[in-house]
Design an enzyme around this catalytic site. Structure first.
Site, PDB file in Angstrom:
ATOM      1  N   SER A 148       0.821  -1.219   0.000  1.00  0.00           N
ATOM      2  CA  SER A 148       0.000   0.000   0.000  1.00  0.00           C
ATOM      3  C   SER A 148       0.850   1.263   0.000  1.00  0.00           C
ATOM      4  O   SER A 148       0.314   2.369  -0.001  1.00  0.00           O
ATOM      5  CB  SER A 148      -0.927   0.007   1.222  1.00  0.00           C
ATOM      6  N   ASN A 168      -1.875  -2.513  13.190  1.00  0.00           N
ATOM      7  CA  ASN A 168      -3.341  -2.372  13.193  1.00  0.00           C
ATOM      8  C   ASN A 168      -3.797  -1.137  13.964  1.00  0.00           C
ATOM      9  O   ASN A 168      -4.643  -0.375  13.491  1.00  0.00           O
ATOM     10  CB  ASN A 168      -3.995  -3.630  13.769  1.00  0.00           C
ATOM     11  N   THR A 208     -40.806  26.751  -8.447  1.00  0.00           N
ATOM     12  CA  THR A 208     -41.099  25.390  -8.008  1.00  0.00           C
ATOM     13  C   THR A 208     -41.369  24.647  -9.307  1.00  0.00           C
ATOM     14  O   THR A 208     -41.922  25.235 -10.255  1.00  0.00           O
ATOM     15  CB  THR A 208     -42.332  25.313  -7.081  1.00  0.00           C
ATOM     16  N   HIS A 209     -40.929  23.395  -9.366  1.00  0.00           N
ATOM     17  CA  HIS A 209     -41.023  22.601 -10.605  1.00  0.00           C
ATOM     18  C   HIS A 209     -40.311  23.297 -11.771  1.00  0.00           C
ATOM     19  O   HIS A 209     -40.679  23.094 -12.921  1.00  0.00           O
ATOM     20  CB  HIS A 209     -42.483  22.334 -10.992  1.00  0.00           C
ATOM     21  N   LYS A 234     -18.707  29.897 -27.919  1.00  0.00           N
ATOM     22  CA  LYS A 234     -19.036  29.242 -26.660  1.00  0.00           C
ATOM     23  C   LYS A 234     -18.212  29.731 -25.475  1.00  0.00           C
ATOM     24  O   LYS A 234     -17.025  29.992 -25.578  1.00  0.00           O
ATOM     25  CB  LYS A 234     -18.801  27.732 -26.797  1.00  0.00           C
ATOM     26  N   ASN A 255     -18.241  28.002 -21.793  1.00  0.00           N
ATOM     27  CA  ASN A 255     -18.872  26.894 -21.074  1.00  0.00           C
ATOM     28  C   ASN A 255     -18.638  26.977 -19.565  1.00  0.00           C
ATOM     29  O   ASN A 255     -17.525  27.284 -19.119  1.00  0.00           O
ATOM     30  CB  ASN A 255     -18.335  25.564 -21.594  1.00  0.00           C
ATOM     31  N   GLU A 291     -20.008  22.523 -13.852  1.00  0.00           N
ATOM     32  CA  GLU A 291     -20.313  21.207 -14.434  1.00  0.00           C
ATOM     33  C   GLU A 291     -19.429  20.130 -13.810  1.00  0.00           C
ATOM     34  O   GLU A 291     -19.883  19.020 -13.507  1.00  0.00           O
ATOM     35  CB  GLU A 291     -20.100  21.230 -15.948  1.00  0.00           C
ATOM     36  N   TYR A 343      -9.275  -6.600  13.003  1.00  0.00           N
ATOM     37  CA  TYR A 343      -8.700  -6.057  11.774  1.00  0.00           C
ATOM     38  C   TYR A 343      -8.696  -7.093  10.661  1.00  0.00           C
ATOM     39  O   TYR A 343      -8.402  -8.268  10.883  1.00  0.00           O
ATOM     40  CB  TYR A 343      -7.256  -5.576  12.026  1.00  0.00           C
ATOM     41  N   GLN A 347      -7.271  -2.020   4.228  1.00  0.00           N
ATOM     42  CA  GLN A 347      -6.279  -1.260   3.475  1.00  0.00           C
ATOM     43  C   GLN A 347      -6.943  -0.532   2.298  1.00  0.00           C
ATOM     44  O   GLN A 347      -6.440   0.474   1.820  1.00  0.00           O
ATOM     45  CB  GLN A 347      -5.186  -2.217   2.978  1.00  0.00           C
TER      46      GLN A 347
HETATM   47  N1  ARG Z   1      -1.268  -1.272   5.284  1.00  0.00           N
HETATM   48  C1  ARG Z   1      -2.167  -1.806   6.255  1.00  0.00           C
HETATM   49  C2  ARG Z   1      -3.516  -1.097   6.151  1.00  0.00           C
HETATM   50  O1  ARG Z   1      -3.585  -0.104   5.511  1.00  0.00           O
HETATM   51  C3  ARG Z   1      -1.590  -1.578   7.621  1.00  0.00           C
HETATM   52  C4  ARG Z   1      -2.045  -2.564   8.622  1.00  0.00           C
HETATM   53  C5  ARG Z   1      -1.539  -3.901   8.278  1.00  0.00           C
HETATM   54  N2  ARG Z   1      -1.778  -4.839   9.289  1.00  0.00           N
HETATM   55  C6  ARG Z   1      -1.653  -6.168   9.100  1.00  0.00           C
HETATM   56  N3  ARG Z   1      -1.902  -6.925  10.089  1.00  0.00           N
HETATM   57  N4  ARG Z   1      -1.291  -6.650   7.935  1.00  0.00           N
HETATM   58  O2  ARG Z   1      -4.507  -1.512   6.676  1.00  0.00           O
END
Ligand code: ARG
Length: 463
Positions: A29, A116, A161-162, A289, A291, A296, A323, A328
């Site tokens: 991650s 965690n 309205t409407h 134009k 825009n 938007e 957890y 993640q």
């Molecule tokens: N990258 C993990 C997350 O975003 C961190 C926690 C990971 N914990 C684990 N027990 N693998 O949730």
């Protein structure tokens, strides 16, 4: 990303083969959670100080950890930090670097903690700051709306309205309606902050830790209002992310509605406002134009934020305690929601003070849609007629107007008197736009005096 080797995992002890290269990339991650680095370091500093206070690490170890973390923060900020996918996430990248920098003491930082509780803490610290930023931008937009409302209290437009002309209103009153939406949005974010500002740290993996930690001390260092009551809950729920995204989805729903009005009003058919050129773009083929891209896009982006909210609800719904790695997946939608909300608010807060109001067009639209028909009915009621009968009489007057191409105020007194002998010369004061709005002279009404008072109250409410 530099080092991509799959050996040397901080958790490698029980493994007999290195991680599959694809799995390593699939589970990592760090590409997105590195955004949390400042909060990860902030949490680690507090954790180290707490460990020192309770005697789990020494004073000099704590100092070394703090110095190392300072250096890492500086390196990241300067773009000198070598992030590694093989170290999976922001937490292990920073911890590994700390140990490389300061040796043995670095390995002690993770005592009594888990990724965690660490990630849940980081996320709450991050979100706390983002909520403040969102509320700051919201306030800037609300202030812009009040200034615009004040400038245009006496500008009269048709209320709809409407999407059919209904009754004349002050343009300032319309801007105050937007203001009220946003005020509730800001209150919702502030309320959400109360539940975000609770500290998971110390829950460790799920059950707490066997070390004599002082969670109240860590919470105090980090400015949390309290440590989370239950360790399982603390590491497992992301309801605070969902709650934030739900506030965000509502806010963008409101901004989307405002956008829709700006888009309509700036069209040639309405011509109620001009958006400044710097908030618009042209067409590559049609030279005429201009825009309304900014509104938007805001209208469009409201869809993706609601999408993130729904995605997060689905992410959470089938997870057993505590957890799970599923969590993640909370980060990318959250980060994108934050970026989108801040971007939309910035665009709106910049654009609103620069709106140019075309008061003449608003006025003629209000004066040509029988917008004072209800005023005529109310007039007849004041002259003693029952409302249902008055409704019928005015309906006939409108039909006469449609057939002869005139609004009510353009009719001769004798024509109106032919419909009801209760009508007298004074009828014209209620048929004008000014007469109509100024008659709605009560708390929350559109009479300019009431709008001025509402602006005054609104300024106090946002102090
Ligand atoms: N990258 C993990 C997350 O975003 C961190 C926690 C990971 N914990 C684990 N027990 N693998 O949730």
């Amino acid at each position: 990303m530099t080092d991509n080797s799959s050996s040397d995992k901080p958790w490698g002890g029980r493994f007999t083969e290195s991680t599959d290269a694809f799995v390593e990339a699939f589970t990592a991650s760090v590409e997105f959670d590195r955004r949390l680095y400042r909060y990860d370091i902030q949490g680690s500093r507090a954790h180290a100080r707490m460990l020192e206070k309770v005697g789990v690490i020494s004073h000099s170890e704590c100092d070394a950890i703090i110095d190392g973390l300072d250096r890492i923060e500086e390196d990241i900020e300067q773009g000198r930090f070598a992030w590694s996918v093989s170290l999976e996430d922001v937490h292990m990248n920073i911890e590994a670097r700390l140990t490389a920098l300061i040796g043995e003491a670095g390995k002690k930082l993770h005592t009594g903690r888990s990724r965690n509780d660490q990630v849940a803490t980081d996320l709450r610290l991050y979100l706390r700051d983002q909520i403040q930023a969102v509320c700051g931008e919201l306030l800037r937009l609300q202030t812009g709306l009040l200034d615009l409302a004040e400038r245009e209290v006496d500008t009269l437009m048709p209320g709809f309205t409407h999407l059919q002309v209904a009754m004349p209103v002050s343009f300032g009153h319309h801007m105050l309606a937007w203001f009220e939406n946003l005020q509730r949005d800001r209150e919702r974010f502030m309320d959400c902050l109360k539940r975000v500002n609770i500290m998971p740290l110390g829950a460790a993996a799920l059950a707490g830790t066997s070390f004599p930690i002082d969670r109240h001390y860590s919470a105090e260092l980090l400015g949390f209002s309290a440590p989370a009551e239950n360790s399982l809950d603390a590491v497992s729920d992301r309801d605070f992310v969902i709650e934030f995204c739900s506030c965000a989805a509502l806010l963008l729903t409101h901004l989307s509605r405002c956008s829709e009005e700006l888009i309509l009003w700036s069209s040639a058919q309405f011509a109620f406002i001009d958006l400044p050129d710097r908030f618009c773009t042209g067409s590559s083929i049609m030279p005429q134009k201009k825009n309304p891209d900014v509104p938007e896009l805001v209208r469009g982006k409201s869809g993706r934020v609601t999408g993130h909210l729904v995605g997060l609800l689905m992410l959470m719904k089938a997870q057993p305690l505590a957890y799970n790695k599923d969590n993640q997946e909370d980060k990318e939608p959250l980060f994108d929601t934050v970026d989108t909300v801040l971007g939309c608010l910035r665009a709106f807060a910049d654009m609103v003070p620069a709106l140019q109001v075309r008061a003449d067009n608003m006025r003629s639209a209000a004066a040509s849609g029988y917008s004072t028909a209800t005023d005529l009915a109310d007039y007849l009621v004041r002259k003693g007629m029952a409302f249902r009968d008055a409704h019928e009489v005015v309906g006939k007057a409108v039909r006469l107007g449609i057939e002869s191409g005139r609004d009510l105020a353009d009719m001769r007194l004798s024509e109106l008197q032919a419909l009801s002998d209760r009508i007298e010369e004074d009828v014209y004061t209620v048929l004008t736009l000014e007469g109509s709005v100024s008659a709605r002279d009560h708390f929350g009404g559109t009479a300019p005096a009431q709008v001025r008072a509402a602006i005054g109250r609104a300024r106090k409410r946002i102090l």
